[in-house]
Scaffold this active site. Sequence first.
Site, PDB file in Angstrom:
ATOM      1  N   LYS A 150     -40.871 -15.441  -1.241  1.00  0.00           N
ATOM      2  CA  LYS A 150     -41.774 -14.307  -0.979  1.00  0.00           C
ATOM      3  C   LYS A 150     -42.954 -14.742  -0.107  1.00  0.00           C
ATOM      4  O   LYS A 150     -43.425 -13.976   0.729  1.00  0.00           O
ATOM      5  CB  LYS A 150     -42.270 -13.709  -2.302  1.00  0.00           C
ATOM      6  CG  LYS A 150     -41.142 -13.044  -3.081  1.00  0.00           C
ATOM      7  CD  LYS A 150     -41.644 -11.900  -3.935  1.00  0.00           C
ATOM      8  CE  LYS A 150     -40.520 -11.021  -4.433  1.00  0.00           C
ATOM      9  NZ  LYS A 150     -39.838 -11.525  -5.618  1.00  0.00           N
TER      10      LYS A 150
ATOM     11  N   LYS B 132     -26.970 -11.435  -2.527  1.00  0.00           N
ATOM     12  CA  LYS B 132     -27.681 -10.730  -3.589  1.00  0.00           C
ATOM     13  C   LYS B 132     -28.105  -9.327  -3.180  1.00  0.00           C
ATOM     14  O   LYS B 132     -28.641  -9.127  -2.095  1.00  0.00           O
ATOM     15  CB  LYS B 132     -28.931 -11.552  -3.955  1.00  0.00           C
ATOM     16  CG  LYS B 132     -29.661 -10.994  -5.151  1.00  0.00           C
ATOM     17  CD  LYS B 132     -30.996 -11.676  -5.386  1.00  0.00           C
ATOM     18  CE  LYS B 132     -31.906 -10.729  -6.117  1.00  0.00           C
ATOM     19  NZ  LYS B 132     -33.304 -11.064  -6.030  1.00  0.00           N
TER      20      LYS B 132
ATOM     21  N   LYS C 115     -33.936  -5.015  -3.260  1.00  0.00           N
ATOM     22  CA  LYS C 115     -34.679  -3.973  -2.539  1.00  0.00           C
ATOM     23  C   LYS C 115     -35.115  -4.461  -1.166  1.00  0.00           C
ATOM     24  O   LYS C 115     -34.959  -3.780  -0.163  1.00  0.00           O
ATOM     25  CB  LYS C 115     -35.911  -3.564  -3.342  1.00  0.00           C
ATOM     26  CG  LYS C 115     -35.606  -2.516  -4.385  1.00  0.00           C
ATOM     27  CD  LYS C 115     -36.726  -2.397  -5.402  1.00  0.00           C
ATOM     28  CE  LYS C 115     -36.143  -2.382  -6.799  1.00  0.00           C
ATOM     29  NZ  LYS C 115     -37.092  -2.631  -7.859  1.00  0.00           N
TER      30      LYS C 115
HETATM   31  P1  TYM Z   1     -37.161  -7.336 -10.851  1.00  0.00           P
HETATM   32  O1  TYM Z   1     -37.723  -5.977 -10.794  1.00  0.00           O
HETATM   33  O2  TYM Z   1     -37.152  -8.127  -9.617  1.00  0.00           O
HETATM   34  O3  TYM Z   1     -35.703  -7.318 -11.409  1.00  0.00           O
HETATM   35  C1  TYM Z   1     -35.409  -6.646 -12.602  1.00  0.00           C
HETATM   36  C2  TYM Z   1     -34.152  -7.174 -13.226  1.00  0.00           C
HETATM   37  O4  TYM Z   1     -33.025  -6.923 -12.367  1.00  0.00           O
HETATM   38  C3  TYM Z   1     -32.316  -8.128 -12.180  1.00  0.00           C
HETATM   39  N1  TYM Z   1     -31.722  -8.136 -10.841  1.00  0.00           N
HETATM   40  C4  TYM Z   1     -30.470  -8.549 -10.598  1.00  0.00           C
HETATM   41  N2  TYM Z   1     -29.521  -9.003 -11.424  1.00  0.00           N
HETATM   42  C5  TYM Z   1     -28.336  -9.318 -10.875  1.00  0.00           C
HETATM   43  N3  TYM Z   1     -28.057  -9.188  -9.543  1.00  0.00           N
HETATM   44  C6  TYM Z   1     -29.001  -8.726  -8.683  1.00  0.00           C
HETATM   45  N4  TYM Z   1     -28.706  -8.586  -7.387  1.00  0.00           N
HETATM   46  C7  TYM Z   1     -30.277  -8.384  -9.208  1.00  0.00           C
HETATM   47  N5  TYM Z   1     -31.419  -7.920  -8.648  1.00  0.00           N
HETATM   48  C8  TYM Z   1     -32.310  -7.773  -9.673  1.00  0.00           C
HETATM   49  C9  TYM Z   1     -33.353  -9.226 -12.346  1.00  0.00           C
HETATM   50  O5  TYM Z   1     -32.731 -10.458 -12.679  1.00  0.00           O
HETATM   51  C10 TYM Z   1     -34.191  -8.686 -13.459  1.00  0.00           C
HETATM   52  O6  TYM Z   1     -33.612  -8.965 -14.727  1.00  0.00           O
HETATM   53  N6  TYM Z   1     -39.716 -10.913 -12.948  1.00  0.00           N
HETATM   54  C11 TYM Z   1     -38.871  -9.811 -13.418  1.00  0.00           C
HETATM   55  C12 TYM Z   1     -39.701  -8.750 -14.082  1.00  0.00           C
HETATM   56  C13 TYM Z   1     -40.402  -9.243 -15.293  1.00  0.00           C
HETATM   57  C14 TYM Z   1     -39.808  -9.685 -16.491  1.00  0.00           C
HETATM   58  C15 TYM Z   1     -40.888 -10.066 -17.341  1.00  0.00           C
HETATM   59  C16 TYM Z   1     -38.502  -9.782 -16.941  1.00  0.00           C
HETATM   60  C17 TYM Z   1     -41.738  -9.362 -15.419  1.00  0.00           C
HETATM   61  N7  TYM Z   1     -42.052  -9.856 -16.653  1.00  0.00           N
HETATM   62  C18 TYM Z   1     -40.657 -10.540 -18.619  1.00  0.00           C
HETATM   63  C19 TYM Z   1     -38.289 -10.264 -18.241  1.00  0.00           C
HETATM   64  C20 TYM Z   1     -39.365 -10.637 -19.073  1.00  0.00           C
HETATM   65  C21 TYM Z   1     -38.117  -9.290 -12.201  1.00  0.00           C
HETATM   66  O7  TYM Z   1     -37.684 -10.028 -11.420  1.00  0.00           O
HETATM   67  O8  TYM Z   1     -37.972  -8.017 -12.039  1.00  0.00           O
END
Ligand code: TYM
Length: 351
Positions: free
Chosen positions: A113, A215, A218
């Site tokens: 990022k 992957k 967004k």
């Molecule tokens: P975020 O919003 O980036 O992603 C949310 C969840 O979606 C999963 N994900 C995927 N899984 C498989 N293949 C993909 N292409 C894919 N894209 C997204 C992510 O692995 C995630 O589970 N940091 C976290 C948000 C967060 C969080 C936490 C999660 C903040 N605090 C505490 C668990 C516990 C995140 O990346 O969100």
Amino acid sequence: MSKEIVLSGIRATGNLHLGNYFGALSKFVRMQGDYDSMFFIADLHALTTATDPDLLHANVKNIIAEYLAAGLDPEKATIFVQSDVPEISEMYLLLNMHVGIGELMRTASFKDKARKQLGIKSEGDDIEKEIIGNDSNKRVSAGLLTYPTLMAVDILIQKANKVPVGKDQEQHLELTRRFARRFNSFYGVDLFPEPTNFDFGGAPVKVPGLDGSGKMGKSEGNCIYLIDDEKTLRKKVMRAVTDEGPKTPNQPVSQPVENLFTLLQLTSAPEIVQQYRDAYADCSIRYGDLKKQLAEDILKITLPIRERILDLRNDDATIARIVKQGAEKARERAAKTLAEVRHIMGIRPFA
Ligand code: TYM
């Protein structure tokens, strides 16, 4: 015996896509009744990359609607917004005292990022220099750097045992365990459990993109969204990148085509997947048919969710009621943990 605690969240950065669904949300729905479950919308984490205030608020509301539409039930799980729990922000400050800048800078998602924010294309490892550099127009926020601390706090403040997330989040989970161990051992306490990922016996998934990349994401612009209408979704799938087709039997499968198989595996019956695998192996496969099948099977999952999203996202009263109730529950345990952390660290009242 009290149930194990499950906690996970999704950033409020836009509509949810199939990566979010298969990597996280579908697991939340399956787990919610069997655990002490907490699912939240990570709006503070969204601030590390998205800063339009009106959009942020709309995204939070949207994700709550998407959670509910996918089957999360406020009677079974606590659904809340991260920023409604101010205890998280305070503990984030406290935990940061035990987190190294170096270990944060080495995190893959940070490098990724930061590179995007600085406009660096190459994967070369000299981004530390760029970050420290003196061009004030090029800035990487401290919030982005400390993203893993905040995530660890989300988890540790609720003393969660299981954290269902996609494969891309495993490094953050590893850091969370490390911070938990470090805190426990530094103060000689047994405060935080070490949380693990959860995937119903399988390996954590990485949902691939439609553009041949590894992957779905967004910022990669290669997503199928839960909210996509039928026409849009079919169009996206039919345009997915493939290759010129197998020329010899049992030829190795190229990445873009393997991606389609992975998506098919997530959405279709095993015998259908096998049928297309066999057709690939004997060179009779027609990618057009594979894509039609894939679109059909994805739509079976997403269309009912889409309809419910459209209903729910204008129901402000329901959304407000659910997050209010969720915040109260989430704050209860968070306040208790924060009080323990403050005491352990030496922040104590005089009276
Ligand atoms: P975020 O919003 O980036 O992603 C949310 C969840 O979606 C999963 N994900 C995927 N899984 C498989 N293949 C993909 N292409 C894919 N894209 C997204 C992510 O692995 C995630 O589970 N940091 C976290 C948000 C967060 C969080 C936490 C999660 C903040 N605090 C505490 C668990 C516990 C995140 O990346 O969100």
